[in-house]
Design an enzyme around this catalytic site. Structure first.
Site, PDB file in Angstrom:
ATOM      1  N   SER A  80       0.861  -1.180   0.000  1.00 20.77           N
ATOM      2  CA  SER A  80       0.000   0.000   0.000  1.00 20.77           C
ATOM      3  C   SER A  80       0.900   1.233   0.000  1.00 20.77           C
ATOM      4  O   SER A  80       2.109   1.120  -0.230  1.00 20.77           O
ATOM      5  CB  SER A  80      -0.960  -0.054   1.200  1.00 20.77           C
ATOM      6  N   LYS A  84       2.755   1.696  -3.877  1.00 18.80           N
ATOM      7  CA  LYS A  84       1.946   1.073  -4.932  1.00 18.80           C
ATOM      8  C   LYS A  84       2.515   1.254  -6.346  1.00 18.80           C
ATOM      9  O   LYS A  84       2.367   0.375  -7.188  1.00 18.80           O
ATOM     10  CB  LYS A  84       0.515   1.613  -4.889  1.00 18.80           C
ATOM     11  N   ASP A 120      -8.154  -3.824  -6.242  1.00 21.99           N
ATOM     12  CA  ASP A 120      -9.200  -2.888  -5.792  1.00 21.99           C
ATOM     13  C   ASP A 120     -10.361  -2.810  -6.792  1.00 21.99           C
ATOM     14  O   ASP A 120     -11.526  -2.761  -6.398  1.00 21.99           O
ATOM     15  CB  ASP A 120      -8.622  -1.485  -5.586  1.00 21.99           C
ATOM     16  N   GLY A 144     -13.020  11.331  -8.995  1.00 25.63           N
ATOM     17  CA  GLY A 144     -11.715  10.953  -8.468  1.00 25.63           C
ATOM     18  C   GLY A 144     -10.830  10.279  -9.504  1.00 25.63           C
ATOM     19  O   GLY A 144     -11.327   9.733 -10.505  1.00 25.63           O
ATOM     20  N   ALA A 145      -9.514  10.341  -9.245  1.00 21.88           N
ATOM     21  CA  ALA A 145      -8.537   9.716 -10.137  1.00 21.88           C
ATOM     22  C   ALA A 145      -7.314   9.259  -9.345  1.00 21.88           C
ATOM     23  O   ALA A 145      -6.211   9.190  -9.864  1.00 21.88           O
ATOM     24  CB  ALA A 145      -8.123  10.704 -11.223  1.00 21.88           C
ATOM     25  N   GLY A 147      -5.772   6.612  -5.942  1.00 26.02           N
ATOM     26  CA  GLY A 147      -5.452   5.207  -5.718  1.00 26.02           C
ATOM     27  C   GLY A 147      -6.661   4.282  -5.772  1.00 26.02           C
ATOM     28  O   GLY A 147      -6.519   3.110  -6.140  1.00 26.02           O
ATOM     29  N   GLY A 269     -18.121   1.416   0.990  1.00 22.69           N
ATOM     30  CA  GLY A 269     -16.931   0.730   0.478  1.00 22.69           C
ATOM     31  C   GLY A 269     -16.565  -0.565   1.199  1.00 22.69           C
ATOM     32  O   GLY A 269     -15.531  -1.172   0.872  1.00 22.69           O
TER      33      GLY A 269
HETATM   34  P1  NAD Z   1      -6.105   9.549  -3.273  1.00 28.61           P
HETATM   35  O1  NAD Z   1      -5.507  10.618  -2.428  1.00 28.61           O
HETATM   36  O2  NAD Z   1      -5.206   8.672  -4.062  1.00 28.61           O
HETATM   37  O3  NAD Z   1      -7.140  10.237  -4.302  1.00 28.61           O
HETATM   38  C1  NAD Z   1      -8.094  11.164  -3.851  1.00 28.61           C
HETATM   39  C2  NAD Z   1      -8.930  11.655  -5.048  1.00 28.61           C
HETATM   40  O4  NAD Z   1      -9.947  12.519  -4.549  1.00 28.61           O
HETATM   41  C3  NAD Z   1      -8.151  12.459  -6.074  1.00 28.61           C
HETATM   42  O5  NAD Z   1      -8.690  12.233  -7.348  1.00 28.61           O
HETATM   43  C4  NAD Z   1      -8.394  13.914  -5.639  1.00 28.61           C
HETATM   44  O6  NAD Z   1      -8.327  14.810  -6.736  1.00 28.61           O
HETATM   45  C5  NAD Z   1      -9.810  13.831  -5.106  1.00 28.61           C
HETATM   46  N1  NAD Z   1     -10.106  14.781  -4.038  1.00 28.61           N
HETATM   47  C6  NAD Z   1      -9.387  14.976  -2.898  1.00 28.61           C
HETATM   48  N2  NAD Z   1      -9.986  15.907  -2.126  1.00 28.61           N
HETATM   49  C7  NAD Z   1     -11.099  16.314  -2.786  1.00 28.61           C
HETATM   50  C8  NAD Z   1     -12.124  17.260  -2.502  1.00 28.61           C
HETATM   51  N3  NAD Z   1     -12.126  17.985  -1.364  1.00 28.61           N
HETATM   52  N4  NAD Z   1     -13.123  17.415  -3.384  1.00 28.61           N
HETATM   53  C9  NAD Z   1     -13.132  16.686  -4.535  1.00 28.61           C
HETATM   54  N5  NAD Z   1     -12.185  15.781  -4.867  1.00 28.61           N
HETATM   55  C10 NAD Z   1     -11.174  15.599  -3.990  1.00 28.61           C
HETATM   56  O7  NAD Z   1      -7.018   8.696  -2.292  1.00 28.61           O
HETATM   57  P2  NAD Z   1      -7.500   7.185  -2.513  1.00 28.61           P
HETATM   58  O8  NAD Z   1      -6.486   6.260  -1.995  1.00 28.61           O
HETATM   59  O9  NAD Z   1      -7.953   7.050  -3.914  1.00 28.61           O
HETATM   60  O10 NAD Z   1      -8.743   7.096  -1.510  1.00 28.61           O
HETATM   61  C11 NAD Z   1      -9.971   7.731  -1.808  1.00 28.61           C
HETATM   62  C12 NAD Z   1     -11.066   7.146  -0.909  1.00 28.61           C
HETATM   63  O11 NAD Z   1     -11.294   5.787  -1.263  1.00 28.61           O
HETATM   64  C13 NAD Z   1     -10.745   7.139   0.579  1.00 28.61           C
HETATM   65  O12 NAD Z   1     -11.917   7.447   1.284  1.00 28.61           O
HETATM   66  C14 NAD Z   1     -10.337   5.715   0.862  1.00 28.61           C
HETATM   67  O13 NAD Z   1     -10.624   5.318   2.199  1.00 28.61           O
HETATM   68  C15 NAD Z   1     -11.255   4.984  -0.092  1.00 28.61           C
HETATM   69  N6  NAD Z   1     -10.758   3.656  -0.468  1.00 28.61           N
HETATM   70  C16 NAD Z   1     -11.605   2.619  -0.289  1.00 28.61           C
HETATM   71  C17 NAD Z   1     -11.203   1.352  -0.660  1.00 28.61           C
HETATM   72  C18 NAD Z   1     -12.157   0.216  -0.443  1.00 28.61           C
HETATM   73  O14 NAD Z   1     -11.745  -0.944  -0.607  1.00 28.61           O
HETATM   74  N7  NAD Z   1     -13.396   0.477  -0.111  1.00 28.61           N
HETATM   75  C19 NAD Z   1      -9.943   1.136  -1.224  1.00 28.61           C
HETATM   76  C20 NAD Z   1      -9.100   2.231  -1.403  1.00 28.61           C
HETATM   77  C21 NAD Z   1      -9.521   3.495  -1.013  1.00 28.61           C
END
Ligand code: NAD
Length: 299
Positions: A80, A84, A120, A144-145, A147, A269
């Site tokens: 993680s 990654k 994922d 979003g774009a 992880g 999630g």
């Molecule tokens: P990340 O930091 O890699 O990406 C965050 C994304 O959100 C980016 O595209 C960013 O531009 C956008 N963003 C950030 N703040 C914002 C705002 N205020 N308004 C609009 N867009 C915004 O994060 P990640 O690792 O992709 O995680 C995102 C979410 O997904 C988290 O809540 C994490 O817990 C969840 N997640 C869940 C699982 C699962 O298995 N359910 C797995 C991974 C991540």
């Protein structure tokens, strides 16, 4: 060092002996992770002689940690943040989805050959399937774009979603969003496009036209738990699915807005989290994780 546990208070036979296969989780910070609890309970339930341990590994320690997978003949590892993307250069092969995402969360060691996977997106698609939702041939709007969003978009495209409209802020993930759209359009039959999240009229239009809206931004989770990108229930329609990748809290503000709108399927999630683990579990052991049991005893 005293590190007492509860739940194991009798003799254990054929587990944690000289034949145990080791699986790791390499990330930093990582001690908070639920993955060891999930996998070790699944191993115990199925009587599999595997164990799963967390290792605090940052980018600096990563080369030696990956080499240790070969040296110790570990069966594999999860990775993680912050590893990654970084881990790719130390692996021998990548799955097609991993290559498209330019990221790995699971490593499998087959006699010293290390293959990287990303589970994922598989977890996202399987969690929909578990609820009887089929999005092949359907239209998706994805916020979003990062992880989570990148493997979701890639796996949805690989699994037959017809169109994905990706919305992102003009922030440090914009370049990744552009890359995701380009990769999907070049390598799948899905039509992907990128839009500015700041353009609320366009965002509202895309949500009104889609079959599934997925928020993979983390808005709705601490410290933004009182926020949602969609405040107005009238943006949603009843026949759609609204999916929030957040799992703590279990019901986010977005989900409450969708429920108020009478949306048919509103998901958090948790299912994705369990199913991404189950996909890795299958790669390492060849067995199906007992996901109903895991959900019941852990989540
Ligand atoms: P990340 O930091 O890699 O990406 C965050 C994304 O959100 C980016 O595209 C960013 O531009 C956008 N963003 C950030 N703040 C914002 C705002 N205020 N308004 C609009 N867009 C915004 O994060 P990640 O690792 O992709 O995680 C995102 C979410 O997904 C988290 O809540 C994490 O817990 C969840 N997640 C869940 C699982 C699962 O298995 N359910 C797995 C991974 C991540």
């Amino acid at each position: 060092m005293i590190n007492k546990i509860t739940g194991v208070n009798g003799p254990i036979n054929g587990w944690l002996d000289g034949h145990t296969y080791l699986i790791g989780l390499m990330a930093y910070p990582i001690r908070h992770s639920m993955s060891p609890t999930m996998h070790n309970n699944a191993f115990a339930k199925l009587g599999l002689n595997f164990t799963y341990l967390c290792f605090e590994i940052d980018n600096k320690k990563l080369p030696k940690a990956v080499e240790a997978i070969r040296t110790l003949d570990m069966r594999g590892s999860n990775v993680s943040m912050p590893n990654k993307k970084e881990v790719i250069k130390y692996l021998d092969k990548l799955s097609p989805a991993s290559e498209m995402c330019d990221a790995v969360n699971t490593i499998v060691n087959d006699n010293g050959v290390l293959t990287g996977y990303t589970t994922d997106g598989i977890g996202f698609m399987k969690s929909l399937e578990d609820e009887g939702i089929d999005i092949s041939g359907k239209k998706m709007c994805l916020a979003g774009a990062g992880g989570a969003a990148t493997p979701i978009a890639v796996q949805a495209a690989l699994d037959g979603v017809s169109e994905i409209e990706i919305f992102n802020l003009n922030d440090d993930k914009w370049a990744q969003a552009e890359k995701n759209v380009k990769t999907i359009n070049e390598k799948t039959n899905c039509k992907a496009s990128l839009h500015h999240l700041e353009d609320k009229d366009d965002f509202k239009r895309a949500i009104s036209e889609c079959d599934i809206y997925c928020d993979a931004t983390g808005v709705g989770m601490k410290p933004l738990e009182d926020m949602t990108l969609v405040e107005d229930p009238s943006w949603f329609h009843k026949d759609m699915t609204v999916f929030d990748t957040v799992y703590a809290p279990r019901t986010t503000k977005l989900m409450k807005v969708a429920q108020k709108a009478g949306v048919k399927h509103v998901l958090n999630g948790i299912g994705m989290m369990i199913e991404q683990g189950a996909a890795a579990f299958k790669l390492w052991t060849g067995e199906d994780m007992p996901t109903d049991y895991i959900r019941q005893v852990i989540f």
